[in-house]
Scaffold this motif. Structure first.
Motif, mmCIF file in Angstrom:
data_model
loop_
_atom_site.group_PDB
_atom_site.id
_atom_site.type_symbol
_atom_site.label_atom_id
_atom_site.label_comp_id
_atom_site.label_asym_id
_atom_site.label_seq_id
_atom_site.Cartn_x
_atom_site.Cartn_y
_atom_site.Cartn_z
ATOM 1 N N LEU A 154 0.868 -1.178 0.000
ATOM 2 C CA LEU A 154 0.000 0.000 0.000
ATOM 3 C C LEU A 154 0.904 1.226 0.000
ATOM 4 C CD1 LEU A 154 -2.759 1.544 0.677
ATOM 5 C CD2 LEU A 154 -2.038 1.357 3.064
ATOM 6 N N THR A 155 0.668 2.150 -0.928
ATOM 7 C CA THR A 155 1.421 3.405 -0.925
ATOM 8 C C THR A 155 0.538 4.513 -0.375
ATOM 9 O OG1 THR A 155 2.767 2.755 -2.821
ATOM 10 C CG2 THR A 155 2.630 5.105 -2.356
ATOM 11 N N VAL A 156 1.053 5.170 0.645
ATOM 12 C CA VAL A 156 0.301 6.274 1.246
ATOM 13 C C VAL A 156 1.035 7.571 0.953
ATOM 14 C CG1 VAL A 156 -0.635 7.241 3.374
ATOM 15 C CG2 VAL A 156 -0.402 4.757 3.142
ATOM 16 N N TRP A 157 0.367 8.450 0.222
ATOM 17 C CA TRP A 157 0.903 9.802 0.062
ATOM 18 C C TRP A 157 -0.137 10.762 0.618
ATOM 19 C CZ3 TRP A 157 -1.136 13.792 -3.226
ATOM 20 C CH2 TRP A 157 -0.484 15.023 -2.995
ATOM 21 N N LEU A 158 0.290 11.595 1.542
ATOM 22 C CA LEU A 158 -0.634 12.535 2.173
ATOM 23 C C LEU A 158 -0.436 13.937 1.625
ATOM 24 C CD1 LEU A 158 -0.634 11.879 6.006
ATOM 25 C CD2 LEU A 158 -2.187 11.029 4.248
ATOM 26 N N ALA A 159 -1.532 14.571 1.282
ATOM 27 C CA ALA A 159 -1.448 15.980 0.889
ATOM 28 C C ALA A 159 -1.541 16.872 2.128
ATOM 29 C CB ALA A 159 -2.586 16.305 -0.071
ATOM 30 N N ASP A 160 -1.739 16.244 3.275
ATOM 31 C CA ASP A 160 -1.980 16.996 4.524
ATOM 32 C C ASP A 160 -0.880 18.016 4.830
ATOM 33 O OD1 ASP A 160 -3.682 14.758 4.546
ATOM 34 O OD2 ASP A 160 -3.766 14.755 6.733
ATOM 35 N N GLY A 161 -1.320 19.160 5.287
ATOM 36 C CA GLY A 161 -0.371 20.204 5.670
ATOM 37 C C GLY A 161 -1.140 21.492 5.896
ATOM 38 N N SER A 162 -0.439 22.605 5.745
ATOM 39 C CA SER A 162 -1.150 23.875 5.940
ATOM 40 C C SER A 162 -0.661 24.892 4.922
ATOM 41 C CB SER A 162 -0.903 24.401 7.360
ATOM 42 O OG SER A 162 0.471 24.708 7.529
ATOM 43 N N CYS A 163 -1.519 25.855 4.659
ATOM 44 C CA CYS A 163 -1.151 26.888 3.689
ATOM 45 C C CYS A 163 -0.642 28.168 4.358
ATOM 46 C CB CYS A 163 -2.347 27.218 2.796
ATOM 47 S SG CYS A 163 -2.508 26.055 1.442
ATOM 48 N N PHE A 164 -0.922 28.297 5.651
ATOM 49 C CA PHE A 164 -0.551 29.549 6.326
ATOM 50 C C PHE A 164 0.053 29.283 7.705
ATOM 51 C CE2 PHE A 164 -3.985 30.427 3.380
ATOM 52 C CZ PHE A 164 -3.428 31.448 2.625
ATOM 53 N N PRO A 165 1.040 30.087 8.083
ATOM 54 C CA PRO A 165 1.610 29.944 9.424
ATOM 55 C C PRO A 165 0.515 30.046 10.483
ATOM 56 C CG PRO A 165 2.905 31.482 8.124
ATOM 57 C CD PRO A 165 1.690 31.169 7.316
ATOM 58 N N GLY A 166 0.598 29.180 11.452
ATOM 59 C CA GLY A 166 -0.387 29.219 12.538
ATOM 60 C C GLY A 166 -1.608 28.359 12.280
ATOM 61 N N GLN A 167 -1.815 27.984 11.026
ATOM 62 C CA GLN A 167 -3.022 27.211 10.687
ATOM 63 C C GLN A 167 -3.049 25.855 11.397
ATOM 64 O OE1 GLN A 167 -3.492 26.648 6.404
ATOM 65 N NE2 GLN A 167 -4.738 24.818 6.734
ATOM 66 N N ASN A 168 -1.873 25.228 11.499
ATOM 67 C CA ASN A 168 -1.759 23.885 12.085
ATOM 68 C C ASN A 168 -0.859 23.918 13.299
ATOM 69 O OD1 ASN A 168 -3.212 22.266 10.405
ATOM 70 N ND2 ASN A 168 -1.467 21.232 9.490
ATOM 71 N N ASN A 169 -1.147 23.067 14.245
ATOM 72 C CA ASN A 169 -0.151 22.798 15.279
ATOM 73 C C ASN A 169 0.701 21.648 14.739
ATOM 74 O OD1 ASN A 169 1.004 21.224 17.518
ATOM 75 N ND2 ASN A 169 0.063 22.785 18.788
ATOM 76 N N PHE A 170 1.968 21.916 14.454
ATOM 77 C CA PHE A 170 2.821 20.906 13.807
ATOM 78 C C PHE A 170 2.846 19.598 14.591
ATOM 79 C CE2 PHE A 170 5.481 24.721 12.272
ATOM 80 C CZ PHE A 170 4.826 24.769 11.047
ATOM 81 N N GLN A 171 2.962 19.723 15.925
ATOM 82 C CA GLN A 171 3.088 18.507 16.741
ATOM 83 C C GLN A 171 1.801 17.690 16.721
ATOM 84 O OE1 GLN A 171 4.819 18.991 20.589
ATOM 85 N NE2 GLN A 171 6.523 20.244 19.848
ATOM 86 N N THR A 172 0.675 18.379 16.822
ATOM 87 C CA THR A 172 -0.604 17.654 16.794
ATOM 88 C C THR A 172 -0.797 16.972 15.445
ATOM 89 O OG1 THR A 172 -1.484 19.387 18.193
ATOM 90 C CG2 THR A 172 -3.095 17.909 17.213
ATOM 91 N N ALA A 173 -0.484 17.707 14.384
ATOM 92 C CA ALA A 173 -0.674 17.140 13.039
ATOM 93 C C ALA A 173 0.210 15.901 12.863
ATOM 94 C CB ALA A 173 -0.343 18.190 11.981
#
Ligand code: RM4
Ligand code: MN
Ligand code: MN
Length: 426
Positions: A174-193
């Motif tokens: 199974l190949t998993v490629w994730l598009a997950d991320g963020s477009c703007f600073p602050g949008q995501n908590n890096f550690q939680t993601a």
């Protein structure tokens, strides 16, 4: 549509004597220098690269898509296209499905088509970067790393469904490629993601059959432009280690920031026994998905040099899942794939000509000039007669592009399928 062996032999006839001359000349020279030419030719013949089911039609950009006439409009036709490429090149004996773009409706029938064309089912790819028809939750803000548990569960379940589909086709990874991320600073908590992605991957891993692998693909940016959860090989490697021994890193050549030393990444991953898959393409700027070897053929050779070294010296690393991951905006997709296959084989053949013992001795002596000479000597060798021989031995075409054109295959496909068909995919 299926090509008959006689058609290929007929096309080969006019080129046979030129091939024999150039092969004999090169084989003599190599043999005199201590190479085992038969061995190289048979290794080339064994090297099979999967064609992705989404690359058989015209690709597009966010500005538009110009369709290509005679595109395959269902999975069976896509596999037939892979069969066409395989009968000419003898090096594309596998297809890699992207789910849900290409879910088989009749497994038995699809397997029969594939078997009759000598095509196997390689890694299956999950897709949690687009919302699917009737899906309850949206992937707009991520999938396996989403802040919402319900979204994560849906994405995990999709991956488990993909494993189930692949299992029925005898796929083994199974190949998993994730598009997950963020477009703007602050949008995501890096550690939680990161933690969410890791936990989700572990849940998928639990559903992996014993004889399967999970391949984790990384990418620095796009479609998210500020951060990507699995941005680089180190992140993928960490996640693979967290998941367990059946999880590996997958390297896509286009998924690096400019000037990254991909050959070094490949080499360290193989040393650690964690390189599981490979996506070939080429690029000038980003994830351009151009024909393999069209822009940086020397880099492709250097990467193959490490792959060959690893295949010979790192038994801790498994056999790799090889795939072309390219997109065709202006070329006939089948011709483009044939060109990629040729470039891949060429780089592989040249890498097999690197005299590893001599190189090691020169490295021990710190003879930098000699080290470079050894690599470049191999790189400058015109290995095409070896590729021709490998194809010929297996019933393929001496010159696949010429054969494709002289057999007028695209027009046959248009006659059979019509002009305005559209392939699913990107
Ligand atoms: C991504 C990545 C994946 C491929 C998709 C279509 O950029 O390369 O491997 O499945 O594109
Ligand atoms: Mn890829
Ligand atoms: Mn890509």
């Amino acid at each position: 549509m299926k090509i008959q062996q006689e058609q290929v032999s007929t096309v080969n006839k006019s080129e046979l004597s030129a091939h024999n001359d150039s092969f004999d000349f090169l084989a003599n020279k190599l043999t005199k220098n201590g190479y085992n030419v038969d061995n190289i030719v048979s290794k080339l013949g064994e090297f099979q690269v999967a064609i992705p089911s989404w690359a058989l039609g015209a690709g597009g950009t966010r500005f538009g898509r110009f369709s290509f006439f005679g595109e395959p409009s269902n999975l069976e036709q896509k596999i037939e296209d892979v069969g066409l490429i395989h009968s000419l090149t003898q090096t594309a004996g596998a297809v890699s499905l992207h789910i849900p773009w290409d879910v088989p409706s009749d497994y038995k029938a699809i397997k029969e088509v594939a078997t009759s064309l000598d095509v196997k089912f390689d890694s299956v790819n999950s897709n949690t970067f687009q919302n699917q028809k009737d899906s309850k939750e949206s992937y707009k803000f991520g999938s396996l790393s989403n802040t919402s548990e319900a979204v994560r569960q849906q994405a995990i379940q999709h991956n488990l469904d993909v494993i189930n589909i692949g299992n029925q086709l005898d796929s083994k990874s199974l190949t998993v490629w994730l598009a997950d991320g963020s477009c703007f600073p602050g949008q995501n908590n890096f550690q939680t993601a990161f933690q969410n992605a890791q936990n989700s991957l572990k849940d998928i891993y639990k559903g992996l059959p014993d004889d399967w692998k999970m391949l984790i693909e990384y990418k620095p940016y796009e479609p998210n432009f500020y951060s990507t959860v699995i941005q680089d090989w180190g992140t993928s490697f960490m996640l693979a280690n967290e998941c367990g021994e059946k999880a590996y890193t997958l390297v896509d050549l286009g998924h690096h920031l400019p000037n990254s030393n991909i050959e070094q990444i490949v080499s360290v991953l193989m040393l650690k026994g964690k390189l599981g898959g490979f996506h070939f393409n080429d690029s000038k700027y980003g994830d351009d998905d151009l024909t393999a070897g069209c822009i940086k053929p020397y880099a492709l050779f250097l990467i193959f040099n490490e792959l060959v070294y690893g295949m010979q010296n790192n038994p801790q690393n498994p056999d790799l899942a090889w795939m072309i991951d390219a997109s065709h905006n202006v070329k006939d997709p089948l011709e483009d794939l044939i060109q990629s296959l040729e470039a891949i084989q060429e780089a592989y053949a040249k890498a097999m000509l690197v005299d590893q013992d001599l190189l090691k001795a020169a490295q021990m002596d710190n003879d930098v000039v000699k080290c470079q000479e050894i690599l470049q000597d191999a790189y400058r060798t015109d290995v095409r007669p070896l590729l021709e021989k490998a194809r010929l031995n297996r019933g393929g075409a001496l010159n696949p592009i010429k054969a494709y054109r002289s057999l007028d295959l695209r027009n046959h496909l248009i006659t059979e399928r019509g002009k305005h068909t559209i392939a699913t995919g990107l």
